[in-house]
Design a protein around this motif. Sequence first.
Motif, PDB file in Angstrom:
ATOM      1  N   ILE A 108      -2.773 -11.669  -8.750  1.00 39.00           N
ATOM      2  CA  ILE A 108      -4.005 -11.155  -9.345  1.00 39.00           C
ATOM      3  C   ILE A 108      -4.166  -9.724  -8.858  1.00 39.00           C
ATOM      4  N   PRO A 109      -4.978  -8.903  -9.524  1.00 38.40           N
ATOM      5  CA  PRO A 109      -5.065  -7.483  -9.149  1.00 38.40           C
ATOM      6  C   PRO A 109      -5.508  -7.270  -7.699  1.00 38.40           C
ATOM      7  N   LYS A 110      -4.865  -6.325  -7.034  1.00 38.87           N
ATOM      8  CA  LYS A 110      -5.273  -5.909  -5.692  1.00 38.87           C
ATOM      9  C   LYS A 110      -6.549  -5.078  -5.803  1.00 38.87           C
ATOM     10  N   GLU A 111      -7.473  -5.277  -4.881  1.00 39.32           N
ATOM     11  CA  GLU A 111      -8.810  -4.705  -5.023  1.00 39.32           C
ATOM     12  C   GLU A 111      -9.003  -3.375  -4.301  1.00 39.32           C
ATOM     13  N   ASP A 112      -8.012  -2.912  -3.560  1.00 40.49           N
ATOM     14  CA  ASP A 112      -8.171  -1.657  -2.817  1.00 40.49           C
ATOM     15  C   ASP A 112      -6.817  -0.992  -2.629  1.00 40.49           C
ATOM     16  N   ASN A 113      -6.795   0.147  -1.927  1.00 36.34           N
ATOM     17  CA  ASN A 113      -5.545   0.864  -1.704  1.00 36.34           C
ATOM     18  C   ASN A 113      -5.099   0.796  -0.239  1.00 36.34           C
ATOM     19  N   ILE A 114      -5.604  -0.186   0.496  1.00 37.40           N
ATOM     20  CA  ILE A 114      -5.190  -0.379   1.883  1.00 37.40           C
ATOM     21  C   ILE A 114      -3.785  -0.974   1.915  1.00 37.40           C
ATOM     22  N   SER A 165       0.273  -5.907   0.623  1.00 35.22           N
ATOM     23  CA  SER A 165       1.300  -4.958   0.187  1.00 35.22           C
ATOM     24  C   SER A 165       2.690  -5.495   0.494  1.00 35.22           C
ATOM     25  N   VAL A 166       2.802  -6.245   1.593  1.00 34.07           N
ATOM     26  CA  VAL A 166       4.076  -6.805   2.013  1.00 34.07           C
ATOM     27  C   VAL A 166       3.802  -8.099   2.780  1.00 34.07           C
ATOM     28  N   PHE A 167       4.707  -9.046   2.657  1.00 36.43           N
ATOM     29  CA  PHE A 167       4.626 -10.285   3.423  1.00 36.43           C
ATOM     30  C   PHE A 167       5.662 -10.233   4.534  1.00 36.43           C
ATOM     31  N   LEU A 172       8.393   0.998   4.087  1.00 35.48           N
ATOM     32  CA  LEU A 172       7.619   0.665   2.891  1.00 35.48           C
ATOM     33  C   LEU A 172       6.275   1.393   2.865  1.00 35.48           C
ATOM     34  N   TYR A 173       5.665   1.545   4.015  1.00 34.51           N
ATOM     35  CA  TYR A 173       4.381   2.239   4.134  1.00 34.51           C
ATOM     36  C   TYR A 173       4.488   3.674   3.612  1.00 34.51           C
ATOM     37  N   GLU A 174       5.622   4.301   3.854  1.00 33.04           N
ATOM     38  CA  GLU A 174       5.812   5.709   3.471  1.00 33.04           C
ATOM     39  C   GLU A 174       6.353   5.872   2.055  1.00 33.04           C
ATOM     40  N   ARG A 175       6.632   4.754   1.354  1.00 37.53           N
ATOM     41  CA  ARG A 175       7.250   4.827   0.031  1.00 37.53           C
ATOM     42  C   ARG A 175       6.507   3.938  -0.968  1.00 37.53           C
ATOM     43  N   PRO A 176       5.339   4.342  -1.415  1.00 35.28           N
ATOM     44  CA  PRO A 176       4.548   3.505  -2.337  1.00 35.28           C
ATOM     45  C   PRO A 176       5.258   3.217  -3.651  1.00 35.28           C
ATOM     46  N   ASN A 177       6.045   4.145  -4.155  1.00 38.09           N
ATOM     47  CA  ASN A 177       6.758   3.903  -5.419  1.00 38.09           C
ATOM     48  C   ASN A 177       7.815   2.815  -5.264  1.00 38.09           C
ATOM     49  N   LEU A 178       8.525   2.848  -4.134  1.00 39.24           N
ATOM     50  CA  LEU A 178       9.521   1.813  -3.855  1.00 39.24           C
ATOM     51  C   LEU A 178       8.837   0.466  -3.662  1.00 39.24           C
ATOM     52  N   LEU A 179       7.713   0.471  -3.001  1.00 40.76           N
ATOM     53  CA  LEU A 179       6.956  -0.763  -2.780  1.00 40.76           C
ATOM     54  C   LEU A 179       6.571  -1.407  -4.110  1.00 40.76           C
TER      55      LEU A 179
END
Length: 241
Positions: A62-68, A140-142, A201-208
């Motif tokens: 389901i959609p993520k609600e923030d950009n954290i 963002s990641v498990f 992953l934290y530094e690469r949002p597009n890759l994430l």
Amino acid sequence: WGLKPALPSSRIVGKELDEYRQSDYITIPSQFAKQTFLDKGVPEDKLIHIPYGVDIDIFRPIPKEDNIFRAIYVGAMTIRKGAHYLLRAVSELNLKNFELWLIGSLCDEIKPFFKKYRDIFKYFGHIDYRRLYRFYSQGSVFILPSIEDGLAHVILQAMACGLPVICTTNSGGQDVVRDAKEGFIVPTRNVEALKDKILYLYERPNLLEEMNKLAYKRVTKNFTWDDYGEKIVNIYLSLLR
């Protein structure tokens, strides 16, 4: 860590070993689990390797609600699951706009680590599995830094909710997660490796974002319970023939 392991009684162990000896075949869910049987001298032709599946009607994005940037861990808070290594890794990274969510039962052995790192995570306790998708989807990641798991169902659940996975070689995750595609496979007990992949992953949002899509596609196309059922039924039919 100076802890006495909570092992099953010798009666239970003896019963299970006897079952293994008497059986014609043994199904195992991962290459990691398979290797443990091979190491104990079980013939390879007695082992049937079929990874588990996941219920994609329950576990869905389901959609993520923030950009954290949010790391999610689901499982018992134990030494066996490596929760203490994850706590240390997140503490040493000390990233901005970052959260660690921990979900699962709390065992006494991990309480000292909870106290030491109390300011770096949010703990939700046990969550009914039918509600877990709501928590996975805010991640963002498990991350699962297990020291030993046959094949952790939570890896499949997280991927079905669109999360890439960082897991250890001993989690069974290598059967599902292709390294550098749907996530990363790291050595057990290795805090530096955890830190490296989290930061990557934290530094690469597009890759994430790309890994999110690959994780979801990988599980929903190959690792549903319907897929598992079809494979296991075909195996049973071939053995009966």
